[in-house]
Scaffold this motif. Structure first.
Motif, PDB file in Angstrom:
ATOM      1  N   ASP A 154       0.809  -1.006  -0.147  1.00 26.02           N
ATOM      2  CA  ASP A 154      -0.151   0.060  -0.057  1.00 26.02           C
ATOM      3  C   ASP A 154       0.728   1.363  -0.062  1.00 26.02           C
ATOM      4  O   ASP A 154       0.350   2.330  -0.317  1.00 26.02           O
ATOM      5  N   TYR A 155       2.091   1.069   0.428  1.00 27.28           N
ATOM      6  CA  TYR A 155       2.987   2.450   0.450  1.00 27.28           C
ATOM      7  C   TYR A 155       3.391   3.120  -0.788  1.00 27.28           C
ATOM      8  O   TYR A 155       3.781   4.204  -0.723  1.00 27.28           O
ATOM      9  N   TRP A 156       2.826   2.392  -1.883  1.00 23.01           N
ATOM     10  CA  TRP A 156       3.299   3.019  -3.111  1.00 23.01           C
ATOM     11  C   TRP A 156       2.185   3.894  -3.583  1.00 23.01           C
ATOM     12  O   TRP A 156       2.420   4.727  -4.517  1.00 23.01           O
ATOM     13  N   ARG A 157       1.203   4.031  -2.811  1.00 22.46           N
ATOM     14  CA  ARG A 157       0.240   4.976  -3.098  1.00 22.46           C
ATOM     15  C   ARG A 157       0.402   6.238  -2.421  1.00 22.46           C
ATOM     16  O   ARG A 157       0.111   6.655  -1.376  1.00 22.46           O
ATOM     17  N   VAL A 158       0.995   7.269  -3.314  1.00 16.83           N
ATOM     18  CA  VAL A 158       1.199   8.400  -2.793  1.00 16.83           C
ATOM     19  C   VAL A 158       0.884   9.725  -3.680  1.00 16.83           C
ATOM     20  O   VAL A 158       0.496   9.434  -5.013  1.00 16.83           O
ATOM     21  N   ASP A 159       1.152  10.875  -3.224  1.00 14.12           N
ATOM     22  CA  ASP A 159       0.903  12.019  -4.032  1.00 14.12           C
ATOM     23  C   ASP A 159       2.124  12.365  -4.825  1.00 14.12           C
ATOM     24  O   ASP A 159       1.987  12.961  -6.072  1.00 14.12           O
TER      25      ASP A 159
END
Length: 208
Positions: free
Chosen positions: A58-63
């Protein structure tokens, strides 16, 4: 803002972490690394070897993303290993984060990056062009000269260049003068916190 920083344990990456954790517009810093970082309330630090990439994490979901990954052929052990760290891994993560909604990307590249016979500069140009093709809303390339820092693993060529630059600084054009990790980090961070549409290149002389 939720910001992903790659290469957090390097000279530029360490400066990025320090600046990003203090920035009022950044709510969370995600910094996957091979060795643990110091804990901080705003920091998420997945420890990973990057081989293979955990694409389901999930940590690849970034701005936004800042890439400060980089090595040398000597440290990597081969041209193939160097290419993985400096081109293939950044491009794979850029592709993944873009597909998950990241809008801005900033890349720490190299002075003189261009396609040609020089293996190092050609590799840098390839990753620049590969990420540009992903059409981030904002993509900034920073191309520093020698980085003025003390490394845990000595880079002889870099040390000689810094020694030469210290002695002959008045004679060296600004474009080729060493720059600090702090200055590079400031440019990279500003590029994603205050993103400008399109592709932008910041050459080394503008980091001084």
């Amino acid at each position: 803002m939720k910001l992903l920083i790659l290469g957090a344990t390097g000279a530029v990456g360490s400066a990025l972490i320090a600046q990003a954790l203090k920035h009022p517009k950044i709510d969370q810093v995600i910094a996957p690394s091979r060795r643990p970082l110091a804990e901080h309330a705003k920091l998420t630090n997945p420890v990973t070897q990057f081989t293979p990439l955990d694409t389901a994490a999930d940590y690849w979901r970034v701005d936004a993303v800042i890439c400060a990954l980089g090595t040398t052929i000597k440290q990597a052990g081969s041209k193939q290993a160097f290419t993985y760290v400096d081109r293939d891994l950044p491009l794979a993560i850029a592709t993944l984060t873009r597909s998950l909604g990241a809008n801005s990307f900033a890349l720490n590249s190299s002075l003189g990056a261009k396609r040609g016979k020089n293996f190092y500069l050609n590799t840098k140009a390839e990753v620049e062009q590969g990420i540009a093709a992903l059409n981030f809303n904002s993509f900034t390339i920073v191309r520093p000269s020698l980085i003025n820092t003390q490394r845990t693993q000595a880079r002889i060529g870099e040390q000689l260049g810094l020694w030469f630059a210290a002695i002959f600084k008045p004679l060296i054009p600004k474009r080729y003068r060493p720059v600090t990790p702090t200055a590079i980090a400031e440019a990279l961070l500003h590029a994603v916190v205050e993103p400008m549409p399109g592709v932008h290149i910041i050459e080394s002389e503008h980091l001084l």
